[in-house]
Design a protein around this motif. Structure first.
Motif: not given
Length: 255
Positions: A180-196
């Motif tokens: 449902a989201a075109d834009s996602v703000v990501v906090m508290l990332d150890r790095g695995d979210g970025l890679r995913a």
């Protein structure tokens, strides 16, 4: 009755401290901080710098509370955090009772805004549930890292008529990109979210240590800049033992 102020002091720069927050700083006589060890001692130092800059009378004091070590999640992430919060609340209750007399004012200085991924208000709710002494809470909003990120990159967070999701790196890694989201703000990332999230058609606007002298900004196609971001994260974490970063991901949808 005791008065407790939960003051948002912005995302790293003393310039982000609002006029309302300055007024609140001058009302408090004792400031509580959780001691997270030598690796994060500069976070306490930055709080003290804010107080020294904006408090007129130097008759306040800082009270440090040893932060319990969080269990390495043997029963799941949420259970581990809940147990950690209970332990923190127990330590906090004892210091509140000892350090803030009836009629006095204490305060907590919260990075960014107290409403966004900060546990201070949850801890105070736990103290209220467990202990009999009464206190009032007043919350002073602050400039969040989300606002600072958008400002530093010159962004509007949402597309026209689009939604924005604010989530964590853990959630992004486990659940993937929300449909449902075109834009996602990501906090508290150890790095695995970025890679995913690394895939074609995704732009990133990344910032670390926003508002500080060590601020770093990167933007572009995620597939093109992810290696640079990971290099900077590793360098900054090696230099001080911690890093606070945040990013906006946006899909490039066909017109």
């Amino acid at each position: 009755m005791r008065k407790l102020l939960v003051i948002g002091i912005g995302a790293g720069s003393p310039e982000y401290v609002t006029v309302q927050a300055i007024g609140a700083l001058n009302r408090a006589r004792v400031f509580f901080v959780f001691d997270k060890g030598e690796a994060k001692s500069d976070l306490v130092a930055l709080r003290k710098e804010v107080c020294e800059r904006f408090i007129e009378k130097q008759d306040y004091r800082f009270v440090s509370i040893d932060d319990p070590v969080r269990d390495p999640e043997p029963h799941g992430y949420k259970r581990g955090v809940e147990t950690w919060h209970i332990e923190r609340a127990e330590k906090l209750a004892a210091r509140l009772a000892a350090e803030v007399a009836d009629g006095e004012c204490g305060a907590f200085l919260v990075w960014g805004d107290p409403s966004l991924y900060d546990s201070t208000l949850r801890l105070l709710d736990l103290v209220r549930e467990k202990d009999r002494f009464a206190f009032d809470i007043e919350v002073i909003p602050g400039i969040s890292s989300v606002q600072a990120l958008a400002a530093r990159h010159g962004l509007i967070l949402n597309t026209i008529g689009g939604s924005v999701l604010v989530t964590t790196g853990r959630e992004l890694a486990e659940r993937g990109w929300p449909d449902a989201a075109d834009s996602v703000v990501v906090m508290l990332d150890r790095g695995d979210g970025l890679r995913a999230a690394c895939q074609d058609g995704v732009d990133i606007y990344w910032g670390a240590l926003l508002g500080t002298t060590r601020e770093r900004l990167v933007s572009g196609k995620l597939t093109d800049v992810i290696d640079e971001i990971e290099r900077i994260r590793a360098e900054e974490k090696a230099a001080s033992g911690w890093i606070m970063d945040i990013y906006l991901l946006r899909r490039n949808r066909p017109a």
